[in-house]
Design a protein around this motif. Sequence first.
Motif, PDB file in Angstrom:
ATOM      1  N   LEU A 452      -2.272 -21.139   2.034  1.00 21.38           N
ATOM      2  CA  LEU A 452      -1.864 -20.415   0.836  1.00 21.38           C
ATOM      3  C   LEU A 452      -2.985 -19.486   0.342  1.00 21.38           C
ATOM      4  CD1 LEU A 452       0.060 -23.174  -1.176  1.00 21.38           C
ATOM      5  CD2 LEU A 452       1.021 -21.151  -0.056  1.00 21.38           C
ATOM      6  N   ASP A 453      -4.214 -19.995   0.419  1.00 25.47           N
ATOM      7  CA  ASP A 453      -5.344 -19.146   0.014  1.00 25.47           C
ATOM      8  C   ASP A 453      -5.431 -17.890   0.896  1.00 25.47           C
ATOM      9  OD1 ASP A 453      -5.988 -20.880  -1.995  1.00 25.47           O
ATOM     10  OD2 ASP A 453      -7.527 -21.970  -0.837  1.00 25.47           O
ATOM     11  N   ASP A 454      -5.212 -18.084   2.190  1.00 21.80           N
ATOM     12  CA  ASP A 454      -5.240 -16.931   3.100  1.00 21.80           C
ATOM     13  C   ASP A 454      -4.122 -15.960   2.767  1.00 21.80           C
ATOM     14  OD1 ASP A 454      -7.369 -18.120   4.337  1.00 21.80           O
ATOM     15  OD2 ASP A 454      -6.195 -19.005   5.984  1.00 21.80           O
ATOM     16  N   GLU A 455      -2.949 -16.459   2.503  1.00 21.44           N
ATOM     17  CA  GLU A 455      -1.819 -15.599   2.160  1.00 21.44           C
ATOM     18  C   GLU A 455      -2.079 -14.845   0.856  1.00 21.44           C
ATOM     19  OE1 GLU A 455       1.629 -18.031   2.052  1.00 21.44           O
ATOM     20  OE2 GLU A 455       1.696 -18.331   4.239  1.00 21.44           O
ATOM     21  N   VAL A 456      -2.671 -15.556  -0.129  1.00 20.15           N
ATOM     22  CA  VAL A 456      -2.986 -14.892  -1.400  1.00 20.15           C
ATOM     23  C   VAL A 456      -3.996 -13.755  -1.174  1.00 20.15           C
ATOM     24  CG1 VAL A 456      -4.076 -15.196  -3.655  1.00 20.15           C
ATOM     25  CG2 VAL A 456      -2.402 -16.858  -2.851  1.00 20.15           C
ATOM     26  N   ASN A 457      -4.992 -14.012  -0.353  1.00 22.47           N
ATOM     27  CA  ASN A 457      -5.985 -12.968  -0.068  1.00 22.47           C
ATOM     28  C   ASN A 457      -5.339 -11.769   0.634  1.00 22.47           C
ATOM     29  OD1 ASN A 457      -8.051 -14.468  -1.212  1.00 22.47           O
ATOM     30  ND2 ASN A 457      -8.537 -15.513   0.732  1.00 22.47           N
ATOM     31  N   ALA A 458      -4.445 -12.102   1.609  1.00 19.73           N
ATOM     32  CA  ALA A 458      -3.754 -11.011   2.316  1.00 19.73           C
ATOM     33  C   ALA A 458      -2.867 -10.240   1.358  1.00 19.73           C
ATOM     34  CB  ALA A 458      -2.941 -11.594   3.472  1.00 19.73           C
ATOM     35  N   PHE A 459      -2.239 -10.970   0.462  1.00 25.74           N
ATOM     36  CA  PHE A 459      -1.363 -10.319  -0.518  1.00 25.74           C
ATOM     37  C   PHE A 459      -2.158  -9.390  -1.427  1.00 25.74           C
ATOM     38  CE2 PHE A 459       0.331 -10.389  -4.839  1.00 25.74           C
ATOM     39  CZ  PHE A 459       1.513  -9.715  -4.641  1.00 25.74           C
ATOM     40  N   LYS A 460      -3.312  -9.852  -1.827  1.00 25.86           N
ATOM     41  CA  LYS A 460      -4.148  -9.000  -2.669  1.00 25.86           C
ATOM     42  C   LYS A 460      -4.532  -7.713  -1.943  1.00 25.86           C
ATOM     43  CE  LYS A 460      -6.111 -12.631  -5.586  1.00 25.86           C
ATOM     44  NZ  LYS A 460      -7.342 -13.354  -5.990  1.00 25.86           N
ATOM     45  N   GLN A 461      -4.860  -7.861  -0.675  1.00 33.61           N
ATOM     46  CA  GLN A 461      -5.211  -6.661   0.116  1.00 33.61           C
ATOM     47  C   GLN A 461      -4.030  -5.712   0.200  1.00 33.61           C
ATOM     48  OE1 GLN A 461      -6.666  -8.088   3.883  1.00 33.61           O
ATOM     49  NE2 GLN A 461      -8.529  -9.034   2.970  1.00 33.61           N
ATOM     50  N   ARG A 462      -2.855  -6.289   0.447  1.00 40.60           N
ATOM     51  CA  ARG A 462      -1.657  -5.451   0.549  1.00 40.60           C
ATOM     52  C   ARG A 462      -1.333  -4.811  -0.799  1.00 40.60           C
ATOM     53  NH1 ARG A 462      -0.437  -9.691   4.038  1.00 40.60           N
ATOM     54  NH2 ARG A 462       0.034  -9.008   6.175  1.00 40.60           N
ATOM     55  N   LYS A 463      -1.562  -5.528  -1.857  1.00 40.75           N
ATOM     56  CA  LYS A 463      -1.310  -4.989  -3.189  1.00 40.75           C
ATOM     57  C   LYS A 463      -2.227  -3.798  -3.468  1.00 40.75           C
ATOM     58  CE  LYS A 463      -1.381  -6.281  -8.056  1.00 40.75           C
ATOM     59  NZ  LYS A 463      -1.680  -7.364  -9.039  1.00 40.75           N
ATOM     60  N   THR A 464      -3.450  -4.020  -3.069  1.00 38.29           N
ATOM     61  CA  THR A 464      -4.403  -2.916  -3.267  1.00 38.29           C
ATOM     62  C   THR A 464      -3.972  -1.685  -2.471  1.00 38.29           C
ATOM     63  OG1 THR A 464      -6.172  -4.519  -3.583  1.00 38.29           O
ATOM     64  CG2 THR A 464      -6.836  -2.246  -3.093  1.00 38.29           C
ATOM     65  N   ALA A 465      -3.547  -1.906  -1.216  1.00 39.35           N
ATOM     66  CA  ALA A 465      -3.074  -0.795  -0.383  1.00 39.35           C
ATOM     67  C   ALA A 465      -1.851  -0.136  -0.985  1.00 39.35           C
ATOM     68  CB  ALA A 465      -2.781  -1.302   1.028  1.00 39.35           C
ATOM     69  N   ALA A 466      -0.952  -0.942  -1.533  1.00 36.75           N
ATOM     70  CA  ALA A 466       0.275  -0.394  -2.147  1.00 36.75           C
ATOM     71  C   ALA A 466      -0.065   0.439  -3.368  1.00 36.75           C
ATOM     72  CB  ALA A 466       1.211  -1.533  -2.520  1.00 36.75           C
ATOM     73  N   GLU A 467      -0.992  -0.028  -4.171  1.00 38.31           N
ATOM     74  CA  GLU A 467      -1.399   0.742  -5.343  1.00 38.31           C
ATOM     75  C   GLU A 467      -2.025   2.074  -4.929  1.00 38.31           C
ATOM     76  OE1 GLU A 467      -3.993  -1.825  -7.446  1.00 38.31           O
ATOM     77  OE2 GLU A 467      -2.364  -3.035  -8.377  1.00 38.31           O
ATOM     78  N   LEU A 468      -2.788   2.003  -3.838  1.00 32.30           N
ATOM     79  CA  LEU A 468      -3.389   3.235  -3.343  1.00 32.30           C
ATOM     80  C   LEU A 468      -2.320   4.199  -2.872  1.00 32.30           C
ATOM     81  CD1 LEU A 468      -5.976   4.812  -2.673  1.00 32.30           C
ATOM     82  CD2 LEU A 468      -6.043   3.621  -0.475  1.00 32.30           C
ATOM     83  N   LEU A 469      -1.351   3.718  -2.159  1.00 37.48           N
ATOM     84  CA  LEU A 469      -0.251   4.545  -1.683  1.00 37.48           C
ATOM     85  C   LEU A 469       0.520   5.128  -2.846  1.00 37.48           C
ATOM     86  CD1 LEU A 469       1.080   2.476   1.338  1.00 37.48           C
ATOM     87  CD2 LEU A 469      -0.183   4.622   1.417  1.00 37.48           C
ATOM     88  N   GLN A 470       0.724   4.322  -3.885  1.00 38.23           N
ATOM     89  CA  GLN A 470       1.476   4.785  -5.047  1.00 38.23           C
ATOM     90  C   GLN A 470       0.747   5.953  -5.747  1.00 38.23           C
ATOM     91  OE1 GLN A 470       2.080   1.804  -7.981  1.00 38.23           O
ATOM     92  NE2 GLN A 470       3.371   3.090  -9.297  1.00 38.23           N
ATOM     93  N   SER A 471      -0.520   5.775  -5.866  1.00 39.92           N
ATOM     94  CA  SER A 471      -1.279   6.849  -6.515  1.00 39.92           C
ATOM     95  C   SER A 471      -1.270   8.132  -5.699  1.00 39.92           C
ATOM     96  CB  SER A 471      -2.724   6.388  -6.763  1.00 39.92           C
ATOM     97  OG  SER A 471      -3.359   6.109  -5.544  1.00 39.92           O
ATOM     98  N   GLN A 472      -1.392   8.026  -4.407  1.00 37.19           N
ATOM     99  CA  GLN A 472      -1.342   9.189  -3.557  1.00 37.19           C
ATOM    100  C   GLN A 472       0.028   9.846  -3.585  1.00 37.19           C
ATOM    101  OE1 GLN A 472      -2.589   7.864   0.304  1.00 37.19           O
ATOM    102  NE2 GLN A 472      -4.778   7.660  -0.305  1.00 37.19           N
ATOM    103  N   GLY A 473       1.117   9.026  -3.572  1.00 34.93           N
ATOM    104  CA  GLY A 473       2.477   9.576  -3.594  1.00 34.93           C
ATOM    105  C   GLY A 473       2.779  10.302  -4.883  1.00 34.93           C
ATOM    106  N   SER A 474       2.281   9.803  -5.969  1.00 36.76           N
ATOM    107  CA  SER A 474       2.537  10.443  -7.260  1.00 36.76           C
ATOM    108  C   SER A 474       1.868  11.799  -7.355  1.00 36.76           C
ATOM    109  CB  SER A 474       2.031   9.533  -8.376  1.00 36.76           C
ATOM    110  OG  SER A 474       0.652   9.326  -8.258  1.00 36.76           O
ATOM    111  N   GLN A 475       0.728  11.979  -6.685  1.00 33.88           N
ATOM    112  CA  GLN A 475       0.034  13.244  -6.719  1.00 33.88           C
ATOM    113  C   GLN A 475       0.703  14.247  -5.796  1.00 33.88           C
ATOM    114  OE1 GLN A 475      -4.059  12.386  -5.772  1.00 33.88           O
ATOM    115  NE2 GLN A 475      -4.395  11.217  -7.702  1.00 33.88           N
ATOM    116  N   ALA A 476       1.229  13.853  -4.663  1.00 35.26           N
ATOM    117  CA  ALA A 476       1.782  14.766  -3.677  1.00 35.26           C
ATOM    118  C   ALA A 476       3.233  15.126  -3.954  1.00 35.26           C
ATOM    119  CB  ALA A 476       1.645  14.163  -2.266  1.00 35.26           C
ATOM    120  N   GLY A 477       4.026  14.332  -4.641  1.00 31.04           N
ATOM    121  CA  GLY A 477       5.444  14.607  -4.874  1.00 31.04           C
ATOM    122  C   GLY A 477       5.660  15.732  -5.874  1.00 31.04           C
ATOM    123  N   GLY A 478       6.803  16.421  -5.743  1.00 29.82           N
ATOM    124  CA  GLY A 478       7.120  17.500  -6.654  1.00 29.82           C
ATOM    125  C   GLY A 478       7.885  17.009  -7.842  1.00 29.82           C
TER     126      GLY A 478
END
Length: 520
Positions: A452-478
């Motif tokens: 579970l600890d490993d999954e939580v750590n992986a989830f945090k990494q994925r969350k961070t990546a998703a937030e990064l993607l979200q920020s990039q998408g908001s800047q590039a979209g019209g």
Amino acid sequence: MHGWNCPHSYFITRTSDYSIKTRNRCVLGGGGGRESVVSACDMKCGITYFKTAGIVLSSLHVLAYLNLPIICKGEGCRTVPLAGHVGFDSLPDQLVNQSISQGFCFNILCVGETGLGKSTLMDTLFNTKFEGEPATHTQPGVQLQSNTYDLQESNVGLKLTIVSTVGFGDQINKEDSYRPIVEFIDAQFEAYLQEELKIRRLLHNYHDSRIHACLYFIAPTGHSLKSLDLVTMKKLDSKVNVIPIIAKSDAISKSELTKFKIKITSELVSNGVQIYQFPMDDEAVAEVNGTMNAHLPFAVIGSTEELKIGNKMVKVRQYPWGTVQVENEAHCDFVKLREMLIRVNMEDLREQTHSRHYELYRRCKLEEMGFKDTDPDSKPFSLQETYEAKRNEFLGELQKKEEEMRQMFVQRVKEKEAELKEAEKELHEKFDRLKKLHQDEKKKLEDKKKSLDDEVNAFKQRKTAAELLQSQGSQAGGSQTLKRDKEKKNFYCFTVNSAVCCMLHETQGPGAFIITFKIN
């Protein structure tokens, strides 16, 4: 005194050491255990005679009183003449006075079915009215009812006890009807024995409740004895003096009565029933007792009703066809019963009870307790030796029982220890199993926690990546695209892994999303 021709008679008790001889014949011999009557009519001794019934004198007293020679059976005894008057010739007077002052006791047991006139006969015998209520036929069992009365005749007192068997013969099952009677007689013997065995005995003041005479009432059927009568008399003949009588004998004819007596005597003999026989070893009463023995069983009638016949009042029973006189020997044997029971053989009944029936009971009880007179070599055995032998035997049995109990205790302790050890072993095994199971469960939980600890750590990494993607998408979209997406209110969902699902919701602001995580 007793209805004999001789008015001067003594009741004396035989002993085994002395015999009395007169100039003509021996009037008292040693042994036998029964009383004799010494007639002193032909003895010119110038003494005062006592006519009190039941006075018990020893043969030595009579010899001293009558100044007769003493002949001893044992060796080393010789007669020594006296030089003058000593005074021990007053011993009979002293004994008579003492006996009269103490009084006498006599106990009668009346056995018979309800309604045979037991209470009426007792009233007639003693010429009085004893208190009591008639018994019914509804008793669940046999009950013995005892009543004691103090009677006085002249200067002689008599403590009379009458014991009645209430409910005898009234039950459907009569198999054990005799048992309460036997137990009652044994209880009186036991009470007397216990008084004798006391360290401080008071036998001179003890009320002797032992049964001296048992009057067995036989129903006047005219045929034969009932099985209940035979069984009961057989059980009683070794414990009490049984005197069978035919009750209400005026219910059958004279010829039938004669045949009935013969039939009863024959059945008693054939069944081995030992009834009381009036003593024949005393010359003074041998003839009258022998005659009376031939009349057994007595056919009696009882009544307290009196009628004047001639110039005297007599006890009678009146019938439409005539009158039966109770004291008329041509009508019944009541007078014979009264003479034999009270006026002649009362002391013999008392003596037989003590010397025969009680001694038999006492011997059996003492033998049960371990007392004996001789050792295995037939040598005399004193009471002290008997006590010591019994004590040693008891101590040996006690030690044996103690050893058995000790061994049993040790064995039980060993068995208990083995059980406890086995239980302890089972507890240890169970503890080991539970401990191992606990360790296994703990290891599984630790592994699961690590996963579970490993999954939580992986989830945090994925969350961070998703937030990064979200920020990039908001800047590039019209803006148009954002408005269209806003109207559609689209949301995006993607799976991080098998346990976490991520959903992106579009908000009202341009390029704004809400990310929702769901852990499966």
